[in-house]
Design an enzyme around this catalytic site. Structure first.
Site, mmCIF file in Angstrom:
data_model
loop_
_atom_site.group_PDB
_atom_site.id
_atom_site.type_symbol
_atom_site.label_atom_id
_atom_site.label_comp_id
_atom_site.label_asym_id
_atom_site.label_seq_id
_atom_site.Cartn_x
_atom_site.Cartn_y
_atom_site.Cartn_z
ATOM 1 N N LYS A 112 2.928 -2.966 5.508
ATOM 2 C CA LYS A 112 1.861 -3.635 6.562
ATOM 3 C C LYS A 112 2.514 -4.805 6.867
ATOM 4 O O LYS A 112 1.938 -5.349 8.216
ATOM 5 C CB LYS A 112 0.470 -3.793 5.693
ATOM 6 C CG LYS A 112 -0.003 -2.459 5.337
ATOM 7 C CD LYS A 112 -1.455 -2.470 4.664
ATOM 8 C CE LYS A 112 -2.250 -1.261 4.576
ATOM 9 N NZ LYS A 112 -1.667 -0.470 3.612
HETATM 10 C C1 LIG Z 1 -1.968 0.915 3.440
HETATM 11 C C2 LIG Z 1 -1.131 1.746 2.613
HETATM 12 C C3 LIG Z 1 -0.858 2.889 2.839
HETATM 13 C C4 LIG Z 1 -1.474 3.757 3.744
HETATM 14 O O1 LIG Z 1 -1.333 3.560 5.097
HETATM 15 P P1 LIG Z 1 -2.213 4.219 6.030
HETATM 16 O O2 LIG Z 1 -1.779 3.791 7.451
HETATM 17 O O3 LIG Z 1 -3.708 3.733 5.810
HETATM 18 O O4 LIG Z 1 -2.158 5.641 6.200
HETATM 19 C C5 LIG Z 1 0.305 3.677 1.982
HETATM 20 N N1 LIG Z 1 0.968 2.981 1.063
HETATM 21 C C6 LIG Z 1 0.869 1.658 1.196
HETATM 22 C C7 LIG Z 1 1.557 0.824 -0.096
HETATM 23 C C8 LIG Z 1 -0.077 0.757 1.732
HETATM 24 O O5 LIG Z 1 -0.393 -0.564 1.571
#
Ligand SMILES: *Cc1c(COP(=O)(O)O)cnc(C)c1O
Length: 465
Positions: A112
């Site tokens: 993220k």
């Molecule tokens: C947010 C997150 C996901 C999922 O991502 P999306 O974009 O919501 O599909 C997967 N793995 C981790 C470690 C995350 O923080």
């Protein structure tokens, strides 16, 4: 470039407006009206670019109405300079035709950061120019909150309020939010669960209560278009490194809200040869059920070892639906209204389009642990539980017999030590050096009752000047 709503009724916006908006006024999500296209020659020419150069190439067409190229270059340079690996998104081989794209070298050790480090800087840039201040409000069950706080901590035009369920996020995740120092950062521990936090954020976007009218309210969850945009870059980066565009690649993506994998879909639509996108889910398998039964329906939430994928509804899926239904906003609008009442079913035409590019796989906790253990035995590479779900799905797909499969490694294993222990791995998983003293740092958070008026009053009383 103009952005339009998936439900067809809201006005089209430019990038700057979309950046400062959450949901469209008709309840839909914003998507680009048209996508930039890259020819094979143009993609071949990306081979020599480092990550910031490539990011400039991919992002510029999406933002050029609002941000001049040289300013964008500076924003991108600052964004990816905070990543602690010179490649920014390094590729690691873990088997024949099996690769892992490490997306966890940012400040909070999860993918993220790619989007939220950029989002914070983009917001700061446009707010400074507009002489405007905004409030960011978001709910988190873990990774989003810390990435948003790290992304916005230097922004003097933003007050950020992140709600997390009190005593229900992991200690590493909580400390990554509550130890960040800044007068504009407010961690609210709500006496309730994640859904309560989410509901309060939603309600505030609908009715701001006592918040002053001159402060815009900005969303940082993955309905914000700028987050998706930032994530398109690393699909190009990995594919080109593995021989694209001459050689197609497949991606396996640990999926919750469908934001990350939707970025892969866009890369494909922009001309990148992607042979398949694998939706890898945990037991919260709403998307796997869509792919296998053409039915989109809610089930109760399961708590798993991969908490960042514990969702019941996948909000960004609506962006794909818009394309699957020929960009017919009224069809999407009707489907989503029906979904508020119960399960919905998708047409054969929509499903055959989806299945032409996407496949899906569901991985329960036992298999996640088994995958962490077997990858460790094979090559002493330690996967976090989210990434392990991706690798398991990649291997199960059998695609690697013919072409390279890249699994997106979405988090660093040190974020999820219980899963590593459950996998029977005794090696100590150390936090990277920049977080080594995380457990000694002072925490700052406010415990508040599950009461909307109290939360909104707290926000109004704690806004910067
Ligand atoms: C947010 C997150 C996901 C999922 O991502 P999306 O974009 O919501 O599909 C997967 N793995 C981790 C470690 C995350 O923080």
């Amino acid at each position: 470039m103009k952005y339009i709503s998936t439900r067809g009724q809201a006005p089209a916006l430019d990038f700057e407006q979309v950046l400062l908006t959450g949901l469209a006024s008709d309840g839909g999500l914003y998507v680009p009206e048209t996508l930039p296209q890259f020819s094979r020659e143009e993609i071949s020419a990306m081979a020599g670019m480092d990550y910031p150069q490539l990011a400039q190439r991919i992002i510029e067409p999406f933002v050029s109405d609002s941000i001049p190229p040289d300013d964008l270059r500076q924003i991108i340079a600052d964004t990816y300079a905070v990543f602690r690996h010179n490649a920014v998104a390094p590729l690691v081989q873990i088997g024949h035709n099996q690769w892992v794209l490490e997306l966890f070298h940012g400040p909070t050790l999860a993918f993220k950061d790619f989007a939220l480090q950029l989002l914070g800087r983009l917001l700061d840039y446009v707010l400074e120019r507009r002489q405007q201040k905004v409030v960011i409000m978001g709910a988190t069950s873990g990774d989003t909150g810390s990435a948003a706080i790290e992304g916005c901590k230097r922004c003097k035009n933003i007050d950020i309020f992140i709600l997390h369920p009190h005593d229900r996020v992991s200690e590493v995740q909580r400390r990554q939010m509550t130890t960040v120092v800044g007068d504009n950062i407010h961690n609210l521990a709500i006496e309730g669960n994640f859904d309560d936090c989410q509901a309060m954020v939603k309600a505030t976007f609908g009715d701001r209560g006592v918040l002053p009218a001159d402060r815009g309210l900005v969303a940082v969850n993955s309905i914000n278009w700028a987050r998706i945009m930032a994530q398109i870059v690393y699909y190009f980066y990995a594919a080109v490194a593995l021989g694209g565009p001459a050689r197609p690649v497949a991606f396996s993506v640990p999926t919750g809200n469908f934001g990350d994998i939707f970025a892969g879909y866009l890369a494909h639509r922009m001309g990148l040869p992607v042979s398949q996108l694998i939706i890898a889910t945990n037991r919260n398998d709403v998307l796997h059920r869509v792919m296998t039964t053409a039915t989109y329906g809610r089930q109760s939430l399961e708590h798993t070892l991969s908490p960042s994928m514990d969702i019941t509804v996948s909000s960004n899926f609506e962006r794909l639906l818009f394309d699957l239904y020929d960009r017919d906003g009224s069809a999407v609008s009707k489907l989503m209204r029906d979904f508020d009442q119960g399960d919905i079913h998708f047409s054969d035409a929509a499903m055959s389009r989806a299945r032409a590019l996407f496949s899906s796989y569901r991985v329960p906790d036992e298999e996640t642990c088994a995958q962490i253990a077997s990858t460790w035995q094979d090559c002493e590479y330690l996967l976090d539980p989210h990434s392990a779900i991706g690798v398991k799905a990649a291997l199960a797909s059998g695609i690697g017999d013919g072409i390279p499969v890249v699994t997106l490694a979405t988090a660093h294993p040190a974020k999820f030590p219980q899963a590593i222990q459950r996998a029977g791995i005794v090696t100590e998983v150390a936090l990277p050096l920049h977080l080594a003293d995380l457990f000694d740092r002072r925490e700052r958070f406010e415990v508040l009752p599950r009461d909307l008026a109290t939360v909104q009053a707290f926000m109004a009383n704690n806004l910067g000047a």
